[in-house]
Design a protein around this motif. Structure first.
Motif, mmCIF file in Angstrom:
data_model
loop_
_atom_site.group_PDB
_atom_site.id
_atom_site.type_symbol
_atom_site.label_atom_id
_atom_site.label_comp_id
_atom_site.label_asym_id
_atom_site.label_seq_id
_atom_site.Cartn_x
_atom_site.Cartn_y
_atom_site.Cartn_z
ATOM 1 N N ALA A 179 76.845 35.866 66.499
ATOM 2 C CA ALA A 179 77.068 34.583 67.168
ATOM 3 C C ALA A 179 75.835 33.699 67.077
ATOM 4 O O ALA A 179 75.924 32.498 66.786
ATOM 5 C CB ALA A 179 77.451 34.813 68.631
ATOM 6 N N ILE A 180 74.678 34.278 67.300
ATOM 7 C CA ILE A 180 73.444 33.485 67.311
ATOM 8 C C ILE A 180 72.988 33.127 65.904
ATOM 9 O O ILE A 180 72.629 31.976 65.617
ATOM 10 C CB ILE A 180 72.347 34.230 68.100
ATOM 11 C CG1 ILE A 180 72.795 34.405 69.555
ATOM 12 C CG2 ILE A 180 71.021 33.461 68.027
ATOM 13 C CD1 ILE A 180 71.898 35.287 70.376
ATOM 14 N N GLY B 192 65.274 33.565 63.167
ATOM 15 C CA GLY B 192 64.810 34.582 62.231
ATOM 16 C C GLY B 192 64.931 35.965 62.820
ATOM 17 O O GLY B 192 65.073 36.952 62.095
ATOM 18 N N CYS B 193 64.875 36.047 64.158
ATOM 19 C CA CYS B 193 64.992 37.331 64.851
ATOM 20 C C CYS B 193 65.615 37.112 66.213
ATOM 21 O O CYS B 193 65.283 36.148 66.912
ATOM 22 C CB CYS B 193 63.615 37.985 65.004
ATOM 23 S SG CYS B 193 63.632 39.586 65.852
ATOM 24 N N VAL B 194 66.520 38.010 66.587
ATOM 25 C CA VAL B 194 67.170 37.986 67.903
ATOM 26 C C VAL B 194 66.947 39.356 68.538
ATOM 27 O O VAL B 194 67.304 40.376 67.955
ATOM 28 C CB VAL B 194 68.674 37.697 67.790
ATOM 29 C CG1 VAL B 194 69.321 37.676 69.172
ATOM 30 C CG2 VAL B 194 68.921 36.372 67.058
ATOM 31 N N LEU B 195 66.357 39.361 69.727
ATOM 32 C CA LEU B 195 65.970 40.610 70.395
ATOM 33 C C LEU B 195 66.690 40.705 71.733
ATOM 34 O O LEU B 195 66.564 39.804 72.560
ATOM 35 C CB LEU B 195 64.446 40.613 70.591
ATOM 36 C CG LEU B 195 63.715 41.948 70.762
ATOM 37 C CD1 LEU B 195 62.209 41.716 70.691
ATOM 38 C CD2 LEU B 195 64.060 42.652 72.054
ATOM 39 N N HIS B 196 67.451 41.784 71.936
ATOM 40 C CA HIS B 196 68.224 41.955 73.170
ATOM 41 C C HIS B 196 67.915 43.311 73.794
ATOM 42 O O HIS B 196 67.968 44.344 73.114
ATOM 43 C CB HIS B 196 69.717 41.852 72.869
ATOM 44 C CG HIS B 196 70.601 42.275 74.007
ATOM 45 N ND1 HIS B 196 70.467 41.751 75.281
ATOM 46 C CD2 HIS B 196 71.610 43.178 74.074
ATOM 47 C CE1 HIS B 196 71.377 42.314 76.072
ATOM 48 N NE2 HIS B 196 72.074 43.190 75.374
ATOM 49 N N LEU B 197 67.591 43.306 75.107
ATOM 50 C CA LEU B 197 67.216 44.529 75.805
ATOM 51 C C LEU B 197 67.956 44.682 77.128
ATOM 52 O O LEU B 197 68.417 43.693 77.709
ATOM 53 C CB LEU B 197 65.706 44.535 76.094
ATOM 54 C CG LEU B 197 64.757 44.477 74.905
ATOM 55 C CD1 LEU B 197 63.313 44.466 75.397
ATOM 56 C CD2 LEU B 197 64.994 45.623 73.936
ATOM 57 N N HIS B 198 68.022 45.942 77.594
ATOM 58 C CA HIS B 198 68.586 46.275 78.915
ATOM 59 C C HIS B 198 67.503 46.899 79.794
ATOM 60 O O HIS B 198 67.657 48.017 80.261
ATOM 61 C CB HIS B 198 69.710 47.322 78.787
ATOM 62 C CG HIS B 198 70.887 46.928 77.988
ATOM 63 N ND1 HIS B 198 71.753 47.850 77.437
ATOM 64 C CD2 HIS B 198 71.369 45.706 77.638
ATOM 65 C CE1 HIS B 198 72.716 47.236 76.774
ATOM 66 N NE2 HIS B 198 72.505 45.931 76.879
ATOM 67 N N VAL C 275 65.043 34.574 71.084
ATOM 68 C CA VAL C 275 65.324 34.097 69.732
ATOM 69 C C VAL C 275 64.021 33.566 69.157
ATOM 70 O O VAL C 275 63.432 32.626 69.712
ATOM 71 C CB VAL C 275 66.385 32.985 69.731
ATOM 72 C CG1 VAL C 275 66.641 32.489 68.310
ATOM 73 C CG2 VAL C 275 67.676 33.476 70.373
ATOM 74 N N GLY C 276 63.562 34.159 68.060
ATOM 75 C CA GLY C 276 62.305 33.743 67.469
ATOM 76 C C GLY C 276 62.440 33.333 66.020
ATOM 77 O O GLY C 276 63.352 33.778 65.319
ATOM 78 N N ALA D 132 59.773 36.647 68.314
ATOM 79 C CA ALA D 132 60.777 37.164 69.252
ATOM 80 C C ALA D 132 60.187 38.267 70.118
ATOM 81 O O ALA D 132 60.484 38.355 71.317
ATOM 82 C CB ALA D 132 62.000 37.680 68.491
ATOM 83 N N PHE D 133 59.343 39.114 69.520
ATOM 84 C CA PHE D 133 58.747 40.196 70.309
ATOM 85 C C PHE D 133 57.815 39.644 71.377
ATOM 86 O O PHE D 133 57.853 40.080 72.535
ATOM 87 C CB PHE D 133 57.976 41.175 69.419
ATOM 88 C CG PHE D 133 57.325 42.277 70.223
ATOM 89 C CD1 PHE D 133 58.057 43.386 70.606
ATOM 90 C CD2 PHE D 133 56.003 42.174 70.638
ATOM 91 C CE1 PHE D 133 57.482 44.386 71.379
ATOM 92 C CE2 PHE D 133 55.419 43.160 71.419
ATOM 93 C CZ PHE D 133 56.164 44.269 71.788
ATOM 94 N N MET D 134 56.954 38.700 71.020
ATOM 95 C CA MET D 134 56.011 38.171 71.991
ATOM 96 C C MET D 134 56.721 37.401 73.097
ATOM 97 O O MET D 134 56.312 37.432 74.258
ATOM 98 C CB MET D 134 54.971 37.288 71.301
ATOM 99 C CG MET D 134 53.981 38.078 70.452
ATOM 100 S SD MET D 134 53.191 39.441 71.360
ATOM 101 C CE MET D 134 52.411 38.553 72.706
#
Length: 258
Positions: free
Chosen positions: A100-101, A109-115, A181-182, A188-190
């Motif tokens: 989707a993103i 360039g990067c999508v990071l998703h966490l729980h 979203v980075g 994205a990590f930072m």
């Protein structure tokens, strides 16, 4: 060696130098998430766009984050089809969120998703992230929210997720977790590091007396954050931090580069 093992082992020979560099950074990101204790067994996901294409890389479903390597990342298109042979499947909910993103954000360039526990705790609060820490000031410059609709398997949710995200770089998924979203994996990590830290600080501060005891940061100070960030990073952004994080991962376990 089985055919599946050969398919993974031969990946570097099949991809461009640009894709391989992205794979190494993404694998390092997975290892860093595990190193900081932000992973959720084999669940959650991080994706990176393959340079020059609409395809993206995502983790093999069923592997722990400390098992992710540059070679075993799965390459898929926006329809979820594997575009490079792989013995691995991908998380269906991960596909819904990340496709989707990547579909609508050229800068993704990067999508990071966490729980993470702190992230979910803040996502369950009506007021969301509060302006009570220096870390939060960085996030509030570009933050959105998306209401929980159950496990992300419904393709109709994509449009709502896209609309809620808009052009923001940080998202709190209500009752669910965190997302960034980075432009690059390092960006994205930072962003996630700051968002996660802001959530941890908020939960700790609330434990000491609830919201009534918290001191908010004035709007006049929040307005100075963009200029402040330019001076602190000296224009280098994550270029100051990412090489140091890669050196850390090299000391811990350099197998992410395989």
């Amino acid at each position: 060696m089985s055919a599946a093992e050969r398919a993974v082992a031969d990946v570097r020979a099949q991809v461009s130098a640009e894709e391989w560099a992205t794979r190494v950074d993404l694998a390092a990101c997975y290892r860093l998430v595990a190193h900081f204790g932000w992973d959720d067994l084999v669940f959650t996901h991080i994706s990176a766009r393959v340079p020059g294409t609409h395809d993206f890389l995502i983790n093999p479903y069923g592997l722990m984050f400390e098992e992710v390597t540059a070679s075993n990342l799965v390459r898929v298109d926006l329809s979820g089809n594997r575009t490079l042979p792989s013995p691995y499947e991908i998380n269906p909910a991960g596909y819904t969120i990340h496709s989707a993103i990547h579909q609508v954000r050229d800068d993704a360039g990067c999508v990071l998703h966490l729980h993470t526990m702190a992230g979910i705790a803040v996502s369950a609060q009506k007021d969301g992230l509060l302006p009570i820490s220096q870390q939060a000031t960085l996030i509030l410059l570009s933050l959105s929210y998306h209401d929980y609709e159950g496990i992300a398997l419904n393709p109709e949710e994509k449009g709502r997720l896209q609309a809620h995200l808009g052009n923001t770089r940080h998202m709190i998924l209500r009752n669910h977790g965190l997302l960034t979203v980075g432009r690059t994996v390092s960006d994205a990590f930072m962003m996630m590091f700051s968002l996660q830290r802001a959530c941890e600080i908020q939960i700790m501060a609330q434990a000491a007396g609830g919201n009534s005891q918290l001191i908010g940061i004035p709007e006049s100070v929040l307005a100075t954050v963009p200029e402040y960030m330019k001076q602190v990073t000296r224009g280098a952004g994550t270029g100051l931090v990412w090489p140091a994080l890669l050196r850390k991962m090299d000391r811990v376990d350099p197998s992410y580069k395989e």
